[in-house]
Every structure is written in C-alpha cells, then in structure tokens.
Design a protein around this motif. Structure first.
Motif, PDB file in Angstrom:
ATOM      1  N   GLN A   1      29.418  33.458  68.474  1.00 14.09           N
ATOM      2  CA  GLN A   1      29.427  34.575  67.532  1.00 14.09           C
ATOM      3  C   GLN A   1      28.492  34.276  66.374  1.00 14.09           C
ATOM      4  N   TRP A   2      27.755  35.291  65.965  1.00 11.80           N
ATOM      5  CA  TRP A   2      26.835  35.174  64.836  1.00 11.80           C
ATOM      6  C   TRP A   2      27.166  36.238  63.807  1.00 11.80           C
ATOM      7  N   GLU A   3      27.001  35.892  62.541  1.00 10.91           N
ATOM      8  CA  GLU A   3      27.151  36.850  61.453  1.00 10.91           C
ATOM      9  C   GLU A   3      25.870  36.853  60.623  1.00 10.91           C
ATOM     10  N   ALA A   4      25.374  38.049  60.311  1.00 12.83           N
ATOM     11  CA  ALA A   4      24.253  38.165  59.380  1.00 12.83           C
ATOM     12  C   ALA A   4      24.821  38.022  57.974  1.00 12.83           C
ATOM     13  N   ILE A   5      24.493  36.929  57.291  1.00 11.66           N
ATOM     14  CA  ILE A   5      25.123  36.643  55.999  1.00 11.66           C
ATOM     15  C   ILE A   5      24.200  36.904  54.811  1.00 11.66           C
ATOM     16  N   ALA A   6      22.916  37.136  55.056  1.00 10.37           N
ATOM     17  CA  ALA A   6      21.990  37.470  53.966  1.00 10.37           C
ATOM     18  C   ALA A   6      20.860  38.314  54.543  1.00 10.37           C
TER      19      ALA A   6
ATOM     20  N   GLY B   1      12.105  45.908  43.177  1.00  8.38           N
ATOM     21  CA  GLY B   1      12.206  44.457  43.234  1.00  8.38           C
ATOM     22  C   GLY B   1      13.008  44.002  44.444  1.00  8.38           C
ATOM     23  N   LEU B   2      12.988  42.710  44.688  1.00  5.05           N
ATOM     24  CA  LEU B   2      13.741  42.149  45.808  1.00  5.05           C
ATOM     25  C   LEU B   2      15.234  42.138  45.501  1.00  5.05           C
ATOM     26  N   HIS B   3      16.033  42.406  46.506  1.00  7.76           N
ATOM     27  CA  HIS B   3      17.458  42.119  46.403  1.00  7.76           C
ATOM     28  C   HIS B   3      17.931  41.548  47.734  1.00  7.76           C
ATOM     29  N   ILE B   4      19.028  40.822  47.670  1.00 10.12           N
ATOM     30  CA  ILE B   4      19.563  40.151  48.858  1.00 10.12           C
ATOM     31  C   ILE B   4      20.973  40.667  49.099  1.00 10.12           C
ATOM     32  N   ASP B   5      21.167  41.382  50.192  1.00  7.52           N
ATOM     33  CA  ASP B   5      22.511  41.794  50.598  1.00  7.52           C
ATOM     34  C   ASP B   5      23.217  40.559  51.145  1.00  7.52           C
ATOM     35  N   THR B   6      24.332  40.203  50.526  1.00  7.64           N
ATOM     36  CA  THR B   6      24.993  38.934  50.813  1.00  7.64           C
ATOM     37  C   THR B   6      26.418  39.180  51.301  1.00  7.64           C
ATOM     38  N   ALA B   7      26.724  38.693  52.499  1.00  3.31           N
ATOM     39  CA  ALA B   7      28.034  38.926  53.110  1.00  3.31           C
ATOM     40  C   ALA B   7      29.030  37.857  52.678  1.00  3.31           C
ATOM     41  N   ARG B   8      30.319  38.257  52.677  1.00  9.72           N
ATOM     42  CA  ARG B   8      31.419  37.327  52.430  1.00  9.72           C
ATOM     43  C   ARG B   8      32.486  37.565  53.494  1.00  9.72           C
ATOM     44  N   ARG B   9      33.048  36.486  54.008  1.00  6.87           N
ATOM     45  CA  ARG B   9      33.972  36.597  55.132  1.00  6.87           C
ATOM     46  C   ARG B   9      35.204  37.435  54.796  1.00  6.87           C
ATOM     47  N   SER B  10      35.782  37.220  53.627  1.00  8.68           N
ATOM     48  CA  SER B  10      37.065  37.845  53.299  1.00  8.68           C
ATOM     49  C   SER B  10      36.983  38.849  52.161  1.00  8.68           C
TER      50      SER B  10
ATOM     51  N   ASN C   1      17.648  28.272  51.311  1.00  4.16           N
ATOM     52  CA  ASN C   1      18.914  28.485  50.611  1.00  4.16           C
ATOM     53  C   ASN C   1      20.068  28.796  51.564  1.00  4.16           C
ATOM     54  N   ALA C   2      19.911  28.438  52.829  1.00  6.49           N
ATOM     55  CA  ALA C   2      20.935  28.762  53.827  1.00  6.49           C
ATOM     56  C   ALA C   2      22.295  28.176  53.468  1.00  6.49           C
ATOM     57  N   ASP C   3      22.331  26.931  53.007  1.00  9.36           N
ATOM     58  CA  ASP C   3      23.612  26.308  52.659  1.00  9.36           C
ATOM     59  C   ASP C   3      24.332  27.096  51.567  1.00  9.36           C
ATOM     60  N   TYR C   4      23.569  27.611  50.623  1.00 10.02           N
ATOM     61  CA  TYR C   4      24.172  28.389  49.533  1.00 10.02           C
ATOM     62  C   TYR C   4      24.817  29.664  50.077  1.00 10.02           C
ATOM     63  N   PHE C   5      24.102  30.379  50.941  1.00 12.60           N
ATOM     64  CA  PHE C   5      24.645  31.622  51.481  1.00 12.60           C
ATOM     65  C   PHE C   5      25.843  31.358  52.400  1.00 12.60           C
ATOM     66  N   ILE C   6      25.846  30.217  53.083  1.00 11.63           N
ATOM     67  CA  ILE C   6      27.016  29.840  53.879  1.00 11.63           C
ATOM     68  C   ILE C   6      28.219  29.623  52.966  1.00 11.63           C
ATOM     69  N   ASP C   7      28.015  28.924  51.857  1.00  7.14           N
ATOM     70  CA  ASP C   7      29.114  28.675  50.917  1.00  7.14           C
ATOM     71  C   ASP C   7      29.665  29.980  50.347  1.00  7.14           C
ATOM     72  N   VAL C   8      28.775  30.927  50.038  1.00  9.46           N
ATOM     73  CA  VAL C   8      29.234  32.231  49.547  1.00  9.46           C
ATOM     74  C   VAL C   8      30.023  32.947  50.636  1.00  9.46           C
ATOM     75  N   TYR C   9      29.507  32.942  51.853  1.00 12.63           N
ATOM     76  CA  TYR C   9      30.185  33.618  52.960  1.00 12.63           C
ATOM     77  C   TYR C   9      31.578  33.041  53.198  1.00 12.63           C
ATOM     78  N   GLU C  10      31.688  31.730  53.150  1.00 13.32           N
ATOM     79  CA  GLU C  10      32.963  31.069  53.428  1.00 13.32           C
ATOM     80  C   GLU C  10      33.905  31.081  52.224  1.00 13.32           C
ATOM     81  N   GLY C  11      33.443  31.576  51.078  1.00  9.94           N
ATOM     82  CA  GLY C  11      34.302  31.654  49.906  1.00  9.94           C
ATOM     83  C   GLY C  11      34.421  30.359  49.139  1.00  9.94           C
ATOM     84  N   ARG C  12      33.540  29.402  49.420  1.00  8.28           N
ATOM     85  CA  ARG C  12      33.600  28.125  48.707  1.00  8.28           C
ATOM     86  C   ARG C  12      33.033  28.236  47.295  1.00  8.28           C
TER      87      ARG C  12
END
Length: 206
Positions: free
Chosen positions: A53-58, A76-85, A116-127
């Motif tokens: 399973q894959w999730e688009a997180i940014a 300007g640029l913006h980043i749509d950022t997903a969060r799991r919960s 910045n993948a690690d950062y977006f993973i942390d945001v997605y996982e709620g860390r």
C-alpha cells in the motif's frame, strides 16, 4: 515490489525513485510546444507490505490552463500535506523567484520532496505537527519503518514484474526534451531555486 501508479491524465506520467527507504516520487506533466502548462509532483510513502500500500503524503502542483487551477506564478508554491489521522494541511514555504522554465521547477520540487521525505513522514504519522521543527535537530534521520524480509519476499513472488522507477537523471532528460533544452540547463536552473524547509513554512487550511 509494486510501485504506486503514476498520475493519470497527463501527457507524461512517471514514477521516480528516491533516496529514502519506502518512498518514491511520481511526476506528471503536459507538453505544449516546448512548454509545460501543467504538472504535479508527489511523494509516496509505503504504508503496508501485505498487500503493498502506498499513500501520497505530499504534493506540489501547477495548472495555468484552468480557471480554478493553482498557478504557482500567481500564488507561489504550496505543498498539500497528508496526515494519517487528521485532515490534510497546506504548507506555504518561502522561496526565491521561480524561473519561467517549468522543467527546472519540477526538478527542484522532486529534489525538495526527496530531501525532506523524513519530515513529511513524521507529519503523516503524527510524530510532529505541520510547521514544527524536525525531531532530529542534531542532523539524524527518522528511523525507517521496518519491513519484515519474509513479507517483502512473499509479496515479490506474487506480483507481476513492474517497470522500474526512473532515476532523477532520467526524469531530467524527459524535462529537457519537453522544453527543447539540455539536461544540464534543467539541473543548473533547479539548483538555483531556493525553497525554505517545510519546518519554516506557513500552515494554512489546518
């Protein structure tokens, strides 16, 4: 191992490998006489192995062809950022003036999401919460999600072969071809674009 499907509805759609475990990027763009009027760049995070399973997180996108499209040269640029919960948010990082070459911008955005993948993973996982400093100010990185080797082997044996993701250099060649320029020009121009870290971005639509 299966990779996520590339974006649908674009003239060119590709999966691009990344440097972070369990992450790849997807890129889609339209071609119009050495011009790219619309594109999307996404960071995908593998959240499961059985099944894969894959999730688009940014996501970073640009669309100058639709009245309601997001035009990065106007907004300007913006980043749509997903969060799991929790609901997704938009991050608006400050950045230097963008070149007219959309190919250079696409290459810069793919590099940015990879770096910045690690950062977006942390945001997605709620860390961490969006816009917060990274959890590892000493320069460390987020421990990758552990995938049992037997799970991965089992899935690989059951899945049909998939097209290998492109390298960043191969993506750069496609962008250069679309704009009638050289890969070196795309790479140099992308390196000149400065985008602030996501931890320093303004958070909107939270």
């Amino acid at each position: 191992m299966r990779v996520p499907s590339p974006p649908a509805g674009y003239d060119v759609s590709k999966v691009v490998g990344g440097s972070t475990p369990n992450c790849v990027r997807t890129v889609g763009f339209d071609r119009q006489s050495n011009h790219i009027p619309r594109f999307i760049v996404q960071l995908h995070y593998q959240t499961g192995v059985n099944p894969v399973q894959w999730e688009a997180i940014a996501r970073i996108d640009h669309n100058e062809t639709a009245a309601l499209g997001h035009d990065i040269y106007q907004e300007g640029l913006h980043i749509d950022t997903a969060r799991r919960s929790q609901p997704p948010v938009k991050l608006r990082p400050s950045h230097s003036p963008l070149p007219t070459s959309r190919g250079k911008v696409i290459r810069s955005c793919t590099d940015y999401l990879d770096a910045n993948a690690d950062y977006f993973i942390d945001v997605y996982e709620g860390r961490i919460t969006p816009g917060s400093p990274p959890r590892w100010p000493d320069g460390g990185s987020t421990p990758p999600t552990f995938i049992h080797s037997w799970d991965l082997t089992e899935r690989m044996s059951q899945e049909p072969p998939a097209e290998d993701p492109l390298s960043t250099d191969e993506l750069t060649e496609l962008l250069a071809e679309a704009e009638g320029t050289t890969p070196e020009a795309i790479e140099r121009g992308a390196a000149e674009i400065e985008i602030a870290p996501p931890s320093e971005a303004n958070v909107v639509d939270e």
